[in-house]
Design an enzyme around this catalytic site. Structure first.
Site, mmCIF file in Angstrom:
data_model
loop_
_atom_site.group_PDB
_atom_site.id
_atom_site.type_symbol
_atom_site.label_atom_id
_atom_site.label_comp_id
_atom_site.label_asym_id
_atom_site.label_seq_id
_atom_site.Cartn_x
_atom_site.Cartn_y
_atom_site.Cartn_z
ATOM 1 N N GLU A 22 -66.917 30.535 -158.803
ATOM 2 C CA GLU A 22 -66.934 29.204 -159.601
ATOM 3 C C GLU A 22 -67.874 28.337 -159.455
ATOM 4 O O GLU A 22 -69.063 28.621 -159.022
ATOM 5 C CB GLU A 22 -65.599 28.472 -159.064
ATOM 6 C CG GLU A 22 -65.776 28.164 -157.597
ATOM 7 C CD GLU A 22 -65.218 26.728 -157.167
ATOM 8 O OE1 GLU A 22 -65.590 25.871 -157.900
ATOM 9 O OE2 GLU A 22 -64.969 26.785 -155.844
ATOM 10 N N LYS A 84 -66.205 18.059 -164.421
ATOM 11 C CA LYS A 84 -65.470 18.868 -163.402
ATOM 12 C C LYS A 84 -64.044 19.360 -164.219
ATOM 13 O O LYS A 84 -63.372 18.221 -164.662
ATOM 14 C CB LYS A 84 -65.096 17.949 -162.406
ATOM 15 C CG LYS A 84 -64.160 18.757 -161.227
ATOM 16 C CD LYS A 84 -64.146 17.887 -159.910
ATOM 17 C CE LYS A 84 -62.807 18.493 -159.167
ATOM 18 N NZ LYS A 84 -62.590 17.775 -158.140
ATOM 19 N N ASP A 134 -51.426 13.338 -154.411
ATOM 20 C CA ASP A 134 -52.580 14.088 -154.999
ATOM 21 C C ASP A 134 -52.612 15.437 -154.631
ATOM 22 O O ASP A 134 -52.887 15.817 -153.615
ATOM 23 C CB ASP A 134 -53.947 13.282 -154.367
ATOM 24 C CG ASP A 134 -55.175 14.083 -155.057
ATOM 25 O OD1 ASP A 134 -54.982 15.183 -155.613
ATOM 26 O OD2 ASP A 134 -56.330 13.376 -155.072
ATOM 27 N N SER A 136 -53.715 19.582 -155.893
ATOM 28 C CA SER A 136 -54.854 20.068 -156.849
ATOM 29 C C SER A 136 -54.018 21.050 -157.629
ATOM 30 O O SER A 136 -53.082 21.748 -157.446
ATOM 31 C CB SER A 136 -55.527 20.812 -155.905
ATOM 32 O OG SER A 136 -56.629 21.697 -156.633
ATOM 33 N N ASP A 138 -55.288 23.712 -158.487
ATOM 34 C CA ASP A 138 -55.363 25.105 -157.985
ATOM 35 C C ASP A 138 -53.945 25.796 -157.524
ATOM 36 O O ASP A 138 -54.151 26.942 -157.772
ATOM 37 C CB ASP A 138 -56.263 25.152 -156.567
ATOM 38 C CG ASP A 138 -57.812 24.277 -157.127
ATOM 39 O OD1 ASP A 138 -58.077 24.225 -158.282
ATOM 40 O OD2 ASP A 138 -58.566 24.501 -156.208
ATOM 41 N N LYS A 155 -59.337 23.648 -148.039
ATOM 42 C CA LYS A 155 -60.363 22.764 -147.610
ATOM 43 C C LYS A 155 -59.562 21.759 -146.457
ATOM 44 O O LYS A 155 -58.600 21.370 -146.568
ATOM 45 C CB LYS A 155 -61.001 21.901 -148.651
ATOM 46 C CG LYS A 155 -62.176 22.632 -149.424
ATOM 47 C CD LYS A 155 -62.813 21.791 -150.273
ATOM 48 C CE LYS A 155 -62.251 21.442 -151.274
ATOM 49 N NZ LYS A 155 -62.195 22.378 -152.582
#
Ligand code: PSU
Ligand code: MN
Length: 302
Positions: A22, A84, A134, A136, A138, A155
């Site tokens: 990525e 992004k 929030d 992601s 992903d 993370k």
């Protein structure tokens, strides 16, 4: 609109392994010039394991799968205004002719369209702590795209139990790679047990092949702990993260800017230790992703 590098096309035509990498980690996740060094090292690591790297980004409105040296430099430039892009933003970036670094969600969406099934990153996004909701993109991409993402877990800035619950709801296979415990990015431990574990690239490849044969779609998170010589203690990391989170709240940082802000804060407050670990674990993930990709190409059942 997708430009696949000739080297990647050749590898695919010959049934050789390809590993996606990525670009957000390069453009927004790490300070310059360590970011360009890592971008090149990741590609070298994949090659050393017998696979072809395909770093993915949107450049001048083209979704590029496999970048040359100049394109990597452009992504890593210290003063860049590069955007992004998650999966939702890809169409916008292309229509506007923008440069955009792709996150795990953006990269896996493009990797899937280019026929690439293996992808290495540092850590994935997930559910942030607090009441902001929030979460992601992903996670949704992991459930949708037939791509296995090798990472050192979500993370450390995230709410790990909630991230694991969300992955379960989304039917994402989480495979511990030589571990029974979910790694927490900088740390090898999280206290969260995993149901599934594999100990070799061959078993990982066979497991993914079976999943894709049956399901057709859906990805997997291969949770690969940071190497022992660079992993940090959870207690050390927790103190830095509370400081970073408090700073983000005070400065009203939210949305897309939050993850890059937290990572930059951690880089400073840890005196560079967070960056050193981040780079080493990303390289380790590139190695494991390439080994699994090679094993997948060599499966006797395929
Ligand atoms: N892993 C790293 N550094 C990063 C990221 C991952 O070691 O910077 C990036 C990935 O691109 C991931 C993104 O998809 O952070 C998550 O951002 P968000 O929380 O805004 O979805
Ligand atoms: Mn977010």
């Amino acid at each position: 609109m997708i430009v696949i590098a000739q080297e990647v096309l050749n590898a695919q035509a010959e049934g050789r392994a390809v590993v996606a990498l990525e670009s957000t980690i390069i453009a927004h996740g790490l300070p310059h010039p360590g970011n360009i060094a890592l971008a090149q090292q990741l590609e070298n690591q994949v090659r050393a394991c017998g696979a072809v790297p395909a770093t993915i980004a949107i450049l001048e409105g083209k979704a590029c799968v496999g970048l040359n040296g100049a394109q990597l430099e452009r992504l890593a430039a210290p003063d860049s205004t590069i955007k992004k892009a998650g999966a939702a933003d890809i169409g916008v970036a292309i229509a506007k002719g923008d440069d955009a670094a792709t996150t795990v969600s953006g990269t896996s969406a493009l990797a899937a369209r280019a026929g690439i099934r293996f992808f290495a990153t540092g850590g994935i996004g997930g559910v942030h702590p607090g009441d902001e909701f929030d979460v992601s993109a992903d996670l949704l991409s992991l459930s949708r795209e037939p791509v296995a993402v090798v990472s050192a877990g979500p993370k450390a800035i995230l709410d790990l139990p909630r991230t694991m619950e969300a992955l379960e709801s989304l039917s994402v296979l989480v495979l511990g790679y030589r571990t029974n415990e979910l790694p927490a990015f900088y740390s090898r431990e999280s206290g969260l047990q995993l149901e599934h574990r594999v100990d070799s690239p061959q078993v990982a490849a066979a497991t993914l092949h079976a999943r894709w044969q049956i399901m057709g779609q859906g990805g997997a998170l291969i949770a690969n702990p940071a190497p022992e010589n660079v992993a940090l203690a959870m207690s050390t990391v927790e103190a830095w993260i509370s400081e970073a989170t408090a700073a983000a709240q005070k400065q009203n940082i939210s949305g897309k800017a939050l993850t890059p802000f937290l990572l930059q804060f951690l880089a400073k407050t840890s005196g560079g230790r967070a960056v050193k670990t981040n780079c080493a674990l990303a390289l380790h993930n590139a190695k494991v992703a390439a080994q699994i990709a090679v094993a997948y190409c060599e499966l006797p059942t395929k």
